[in-house]
Design a protein around this motif. Structure first.
Motif, PDB file in Angstrom:
ATOM      1  N   UNK A   1       0.835  -1.206   0.000  1.00 25.21           N
ATOM      2  CA  UNK A   1       0.000   0.000   0.000  1.00 25.21           C
ATOM      3  C   UNK A   1       0.872   1.259   0.000  1.00 25.21           C
ATOM      4  N   UNK A   2       1.909   1.274   0.835  1.00 21.56           N
ATOM      5  CA  UNK A   2       2.770   2.469   0.889  1.00 21.56           C
ATOM      6  C   UNK A   2       3.545   2.648  -0.418  1.00 21.56           C
ATOM      7  N   UNK A   3       3.965   1.551  -1.012  1.00 14.38           N
ATOM      8  CA  UNK A   3       4.667   1.672  -2.302  1.00 14.38           C
ATOM      9  C   UNK A   3       3.732   2.210  -3.371  1.00 14.38           C
ATOM     10  N   UNK A   4       2.485   1.750  -3.358  1.00 13.39           N
ATOM     11  CA  UNK A   4       1.517   2.252  -4.335  1.00 13.39           C
ATOM     12  C   UNK A   4       1.308   3.758  -4.132  1.00 13.39           C
ATOM     13  N   UNK A   5       1.150   4.161  -2.874  1.00 15.78           N
ATOM     14  CA  UNK A   5       0.825   5.558  -2.571  1.00 15.78           C
ATOM     15  C   UNK A   5       1.993   6.505  -2.804  1.00 15.78           C
ATOM     16  N   UNK A   6       3.130   6.215  -2.190  1.00 16.88           N
ATOM     17  CA  UNK A   6       4.238   7.172  -2.252  1.00 16.88           C
ATOM     18  C   UNK A   6       5.332   6.765  -3.240  1.00 16.88           C
ATOM     19  N   UNK A   7       5.307   5.536  -3.686  1.00 16.72           N
ATOM     20  CA  UNK A   7       6.269   5.126  -4.708  1.00 16.72           C
ATOM     21  C   UNK A   7       5.725   5.352  -6.107  1.00 16.72           C
ATOM     22  N   UNK A   8       4.383   5.231  -6.233  1.00 22.18           N
ATOM     23  CA  UNK A   8       3.759   5.373  -7.551  1.00 22.18           C
ATOM     24  C   UNK A   8       2.717   6.481  -7.613  1.00 22.18           C
ATOM     25  N   UNK A   9       2.422   7.104  -6.491  1.00 19.79           N
ATOM     26  CA  UNK A   9       1.448   8.200  -6.491  1.00 19.79           C
ATOM     27  C   UNK A   9       0.006   7.765  -6.632  1.00 19.79           C
ATOM     28  N   UNK A  10      -0.286   6.508  -6.321  1.00 15.41           N
ATOM     29  CA  UNK A  10      -1.651   5.998  -6.481  1.00 15.41           C
ATOM     30  C   UNK A  10      -2.560   6.473  -5.346  1.00 15.41           C
ATOM     31  N   UNK A  11      -3.868   6.373  -5.582  1.00 11.94           N
ATOM     32  CA  UNK A  11      -4.868   6.779  -4.597  1.00 11.94           C
ATOM     33  C   UNK A  11      -5.317   5.549  -3.809  1.00 11.94           C
ATOM     34  N   UNK A  12      -4.929   5.479  -2.542  1.00 15.00           N
ATOM     35  CA  UNK A  12      -5.235   4.261  -1.766  1.00 15.00           C
ATOM     36  C   UNK A  12      -6.656   4.249  -1.217  1.00 15.00           C
ATOM     37  N   UNK A  13      -7.430   5.298  -1.508  1.00 18.12           N
ATOM     38  CA  UNK A  13      -8.850   5.233  -1.173  1.00 18.12           C
ATOM     39  C   UNK A  13      -9.606   4.490  -2.279  1.00 18.12           C
TER      40      UNK A  13
END
Lengths: 199, 199
Positions: free
Chosen positions: B113-125
């Motif tokens: 989840x953290x890699x998606x959010x801050x590594x790839x800029x994804x929206x974790x909502x």
């Protein structure tokens, strides 16, 4: 050519104590010269709507800070004694530091003030305490007169304005070129940056 | 007996990313077991009178944080991509993490989840993003149903209350015995403490 770092600190700032006591040695070991710049956090905090230190406004953060500081001082062999009041009024100390800078004694004087405040719990708004700091750093008692000179007062205001313009929001802070580093935890990183940049 | 450390993090917290990506390896190298405890910073901030992250409330601090994070990620070889919105809503991610803990997969899921959010800029909502995180961490898509179970919801609330009771005011935080350590910068110190205490 040697690297340069600018060291921004406030005399009432607890974490500034940690950097004040080690920046000289760490910088010298890397061949970096340090520009010591006292400024006033009060106007910085006021701009954020705070009328005192965030460590007082947010009690959980404040309790943690004192314990954190105590642990770090113990690990580094630094004396630690929590002063009765916090934050202290560091205005005269900051003005004296600028006067001490004119005599190339700002580092020694600043270390003496921080040791008195957080190493011994002394009140640095008390001119007698500051006179002791002048003495141990090889400065004359009459420097107090110079510290009250309008030129020193306006230099301190200008340095505070400069800090805000640099994006500084807390202390200690370090600037190297256009890069800002905040907190004693970033001192090594700031010095590494300064060492890598030839000015 | 091995040491133990409790790792408190919030899924929207930028500096939690740094600890999430390294606590497992550092703890294992010292023979320390990690208890992963997601909690919600929202109620903690609300108790301080804040309706959003201090990084948004105090712009100078926020600008600095993003630059600081970018520099640290670069130094550690971590991918970094600032998401469009901050802070993100990490509620479903936190509930899913508790469900993943029931299957001994909380570390892998949280890292995803953290890699998606801050590594790839994804929206974790976005539930599709979280489905991708479940997949890469070896969890079934149906775990979302479990995450919405009242038992999970109340467990997350209880964990947040526990964090506040421990004096936690930000993330990441680490507890070892009665000692609290705040920030990725204190991870090594927290692990040293846990290693020295035999429980």
């Amino acid at each position: 050519m040697t690297g340069r770092i600018t060291f921004w600190f406030d005399f009432a700032s607890t974490y500034s104590y940690l950097s004040v006591m080690r920046i000289g040695g760490l910088a010298a070991a890397r061949g970096i010269s340090v520009s010591w710049k006292p400024f006033l956090l009060g106007p910085v905090f006021a701009a954020q709507g705070w009328n005192t230190s965030p460590f007082n406004l947010f009690p959980a953060k404040g309790r943690y800070m004192w314990r954190d500081l105590e642990r770090i001082c113990a690990a580094r062999g630094l004396s630690f004694c929590r002063p009765d009041s916090f934050p202290q009024n560091g205005l005269l100390a900051a003005r004296l530091a600028l006067a001490a800078a004119e005599e190339d004694r700002i580092a020694a004087f600043t270390q003496a003030v921080f040791q008195a405040q957080f190493g011994q719990g002394a009140d640095i708004a008390d001119e007698r305490v500051l006179q002791g700091c002048l003495r141990v750093s090889g400065l004359a008692p009459g420097l107090v007169q110079r510290a009250l000179d309008p030129a020193i007062k306006s230099a301190l205001r200008a340095q505070t304005d400069e800090a805000i313009a640099m994006g500084i929001f807390g202390a200690p802070s370090f600037t190297s070129g256009a890069e800002l580093f905040w907190g004693d935890d970033r001192l090594e990183q700031a010095l590494d940056h300064a060492a890598a940049v030839t000015i």
